[in-house]
Write an enzyme that holds these catalytic residues in place. Structure first.
Site, PDB file in Angstrom:
ATOM      1  N   GLU A 117       0.819  -1.139  -0.006  1.00  0.00           N
ATOM      2  CA  GLU A 117       0.009   0.022   0.130  1.00  0.00           C
ATOM      3  C   GLU A 117       0.859   1.058   0.094  1.00  0.00           C
ATOM      4  OE1 GLU A 117      -3.555   0.089   2.497  1.00  0.00           O
ATOM      5  OE2 GLU A 117      -3.877  -1.966   2.160  1.00  0.00           O
ATOM      6  N   HIS A 245      -9.372   9.576   2.196  1.00  0.00           N
ATOM      7  CA  HIS A 245      -8.923   8.690   1.413  1.00  0.00           C
ATOM      8  C   HIS A 245      -9.149   9.039  -0.116  1.00  0.00           C
ATOM      9  CE1 HIS A 245      -8.233   4.623  -0.224  1.00  0.00           C
ATOM     10  NE2 HIS A 245      -8.058   4.311   0.698  1.00  0.00           N
ATOM     11  N   ARG A 292      -1.091   9.198   1.496  1.00  0.00           N
ATOM     12  CA  ARG A 292      -2.615   9.397   1.207  1.00  0.00           C
ATOM     13  C   ARG A 292      -2.828  10.902   1.058  1.00  0.00           C
ATOM     14  NH1 ARG A 292      -6.003   5.329   4.812  1.00  0.00           N
ATOM     15  NH2 ARG A 292      -5.202   3.539   3.330  1.00  0.00           N
ATOM     16  N   HIS A 354     -12.061   9.535   5.732  1.00  0.00           N
ATOM     17  CA  HIS A 354     -11.779   8.302   6.033  1.00  0.00           C
ATOM     18  C   HIS A 354     -11.426   7.960   7.529  1.00  0.00           C
ATOM     19  CE1 HIS A 354     -10.557   4.264   4.919  1.00  0.00           C
ATOM     20  NE2 HIS A 354      -9.424   4.497   5.055  1.00  0.00           N
ATOM     21  N   ARG A 389      -1.936   9.232   8.769  1.00  0.00           N
ATOM     22  CA  ARG A 389      -1.850   7.913   8.998  1.00  0.00           C
ATOM     23  C   ARG A 389      -1.366   7.207   7.767  1.00  0.00           C
ATOM     24  NH1 ARG A 389      -5.085   3.317   8.639  1.00  0.00           N
ATOM     25  NH2 ARG A 389      -6.649   4.534   7.414  1.00  0.00           N
TER      26      ARG A 389
HETATM   27  C1  SIN Z   1      -7.527   0.787   1.998  1.00  0.00           C
HETATM   28  O1  SIN Z   1      -7.853  -0.414   2.026  1.00  0.00           O
HETATM   29  O2  SIN Z   1      -7.032   1.495   1.439  1.00  0.00           O
HETATM   30  C2  SIN Z   1      -7.847   1.381   3.595  1.00  0.00           C
HETATM   31  C3  SIN Z   1      -6.743   0.935   4.193  1.00  0.00           C
HETATM   32  C4  SIN Z   1      -6.613   1.690   5.554  1.00  0.00           C
HETATM   33  O3  SIN Z   1      -7.211   3.040   5.613  1.00  0.00           O
HETATM   34  O4  SIN Z   1      -5.674   1.594   6.345  1.00  0.00           O
END
Ligand code: SIN
Length: 531
Positions: A117, A245, A292, A354, A389
């Site tokens: 991620e 998000h 993010r 988010h 975060r």
């Molecule tokens: C996501 O799956 O993008 C959310 C994961 C997160 O908020 O840590």
């Protein structure tokens, strides 16, 4: 009236972990675990798609700590980041491998599979398709249900924490430090308010995305716990840091549905509606996998400057259709339901509120500044997330701090249980007015619009001042209405929502530096990662 050793308000990953640990390690201790929803599994945790951090190949606690601190834009507490990085993988193994085995994905050789991620320097995230939170919550709540010393109450909305001296009948309580002894809880089915007296209370109520017009969060995320903590005198910090998000689905009938960052982790690329990639302009190094806050602001900038109402996220050009359907079954199904086949075409996306990086300040054991009151998970601020975060840290933070709060309670003095005579019952006598759902929904929408337009991704002093004026006016109206009306879940949530919206707007106006997800176009100086 009920009494218990430990009252846990909220049954997401943090609250359920605390309950499990407390009940398993001391079967003589009675625990009440409450949730305002009708199912104990319902929580923000349940909707987490991406996964939970473990430790990947070529990975180390030092590397994870470095990534957390970098994503947090210089505002993460190093001790909290170190704790999560060092202890997190062990907690995960203790709880989600051993106590409540979760079927995390494995590769063809049977080894744990790790996904990628944004802003992670290694593949280190364990996952269950694109429904990791749901798998974990199902397992955890099933384990909690097997323990006879945990009483689960659903359809139960906490109204206010019971604190001394505020709720004490004894005037001498004024001279003692503020202490918590449970909560007033509204039984949504019986429509009555009960005192639930407890030696220790753990707030685990989750976040507040529902304060915004566009959000990935479920209906319960309206800041209830934060508002209760604030009214009780808990210290609230970092309230300006609301994380957006970058990619929520922008299709009628499924607004706010999360399109996991793992989609970009598997090669998905953001495009303008004309099909042009744009992230290289905003972060040449990380591009689509930038932190993010950077990606969300980049999308916002593209949309504002070019008048787009969405951008596209293209996975179909980078992954085989069959692999997409296997890796992202829920996202595939939900998008298809509203007419987007993600295995063949790009997905229209927009940013959405988010995650709340601020909260009730706690120490490394989840203790707040109020005696007997702990906070864990999104309602708390451990300092871990700083100003932004790092993806997939939240479920792990819930496990670590949920576990640590329970252990702290297990080794502390059990604490005193007040008698029923010491605390007044909730008094609704004389109130005849029923709350009007249309009025509540209208006021909630007003809050969501104010927050979206004036306290959103891009802020300035003028918008924030306007938001504060409007929210204060609304708060006065709501408070009058609250005092004259019989309680309902909607009214409790509305009162909390306006209080928390003000906390965020005031913190955002006070902090004139841009940092992480708090971006001010009129920033004075400092901050970093400015677009
Ligand atoms: C996501 O799956 O993008 C959310 C994961 C997160 O908020 O840590």
């Amino acid at each position: 009236m009920k009494t218990t050793d430990v009252l846990i308000i909220g049954s997401g990953i943090a609250g359920a972990t605390a309950a499990l640990k407390l009940a398993q390690d001391n079967p003589a201790r009675h625990i009440i675990l409450i949730n305002r929803a009708s199912e104990a599994e319902e929580s923000n945790s349940r909707w987490a798609q991406g996964g939970i951090i473990h430790r990947g190949a070529d990975d180390s606690a030092e590397l994870l700590e470095k990534d957390i601190l970098a994503a947090g834009a210089g505002a993460s507490l190093p001790a909290a980041a170190r704790l999560l990085a060092e202890e997190g993988p062990h907690r995960l193994e203790e709880i989600l491998f051993a106590a409540v085995p979760i079927g995390f994905e494995r590769d063809a050789r049977g080894e744990l599979a790790y996904s990628q991620e944004a802003a992670h320097s290694r593949r280190r995230i364990l996952y269950v398709g694109d429904g990791t939170g749901a798998a974990i919550m199902q397992g955890l709540i099933a384990a909690v249900r097997r323990l006879p010393n945990i009483e689960i109450l659903t359809d139960a909305t906490a109204v206010d924490l019971i604190t001394f001296p505020h709720h004490a009948r004894d005037p001498l309580a004024t001279y003692a430090p503020v202490a918590c002894y449970g909560a007033y809880v509204f039984d949504r089915k019986g429509k009555a308010i009960h005192r639930t007296l407890a030696r220790k209370t753990i707030l685990a109520t989750g976040g507040l995305g529902r304060l915004y017009r566009n959000t990935t969060n479920p209906p319960g995320s309206r800041g209830d716990g934060l508002a209760m903590a604030h009214r009780a005198g808990a210290k609230i910090i970092n309230a300006e840091y609301v994380q957006f998000h970058p990619t929520a689905l922008a299709a009628p009938g499924a607004e706010g549905f999360l399109i996991s960052e793992a989609v970009r982790g598997e090669g998905g690329i953001l495009l303008t509606p004309e099909g042009q990639p744009f992230m290289q302009k905003y972060d040449p190094q990380w591009r689509d996998l930038a932190p993010r806050d950077v990606v969300a602001r980049a999308i916002h900038t593209e949309m504002e400057t070019r008048g787009y109402s969405y951008v596209l996220l293209d996975l179909a050009s980078h992954m085989a259709a069959e692999a997409i359907r296997a890796r992202f079954p829920n996202i595939y199904a939900e998008c298809l339901r509203v007419g987007v086949d993600i295995s063949r075409e790009p997905i229209p996306v927009v940013p959405a509120a988010h995650y709340f990086c601020g909260g009730a300040q706690v120490d490394l054991n989840g203790r707040t500044n109020i005696a007997n009151l702990y906070a864990v998970g999104e309602v708390s601020c451990t300092g871990l997330h700083g100003a932004n975060r790092l993806a997939s840290t939240s479920l792990l933070e819930g496990l670590v701090w949920g576990g640590r709060a329970a252990e702290d309670i297990l080794v502390s003095e059990p604490g005193r249980l007040p008698t029923r005579e010491e605390i007044p019952a909730w008094d609704e006598s004389g109130l005849t007015q029923e709350s009007d759902p249309a009025l509540i929904a209208g006021d909630m929408q007003t809050i969501q619009n104010i927050m979206w337009h004036y306290v959103g991704l891009v802020r300035n002093g003028e918008r924030l001042s306007r938001a504060i004026r409007e929210l204060r006016h609304l708060q006065n109206e709501i408070e009058m209405f609250y005092r004259a009306t019989k309680l309902s879940d909607g009214l409790i949530g509305l009162r909390n929502a306006v209080e928390v919206a003000l906390l965020i707007a005031e913190a955002a106006r006070h902090n004139r530096q841009s940092r992480g997800c708090h971006f001010r176009e009129d920033a004075v100086s400092g901050g970093d990662r400015l677009l």
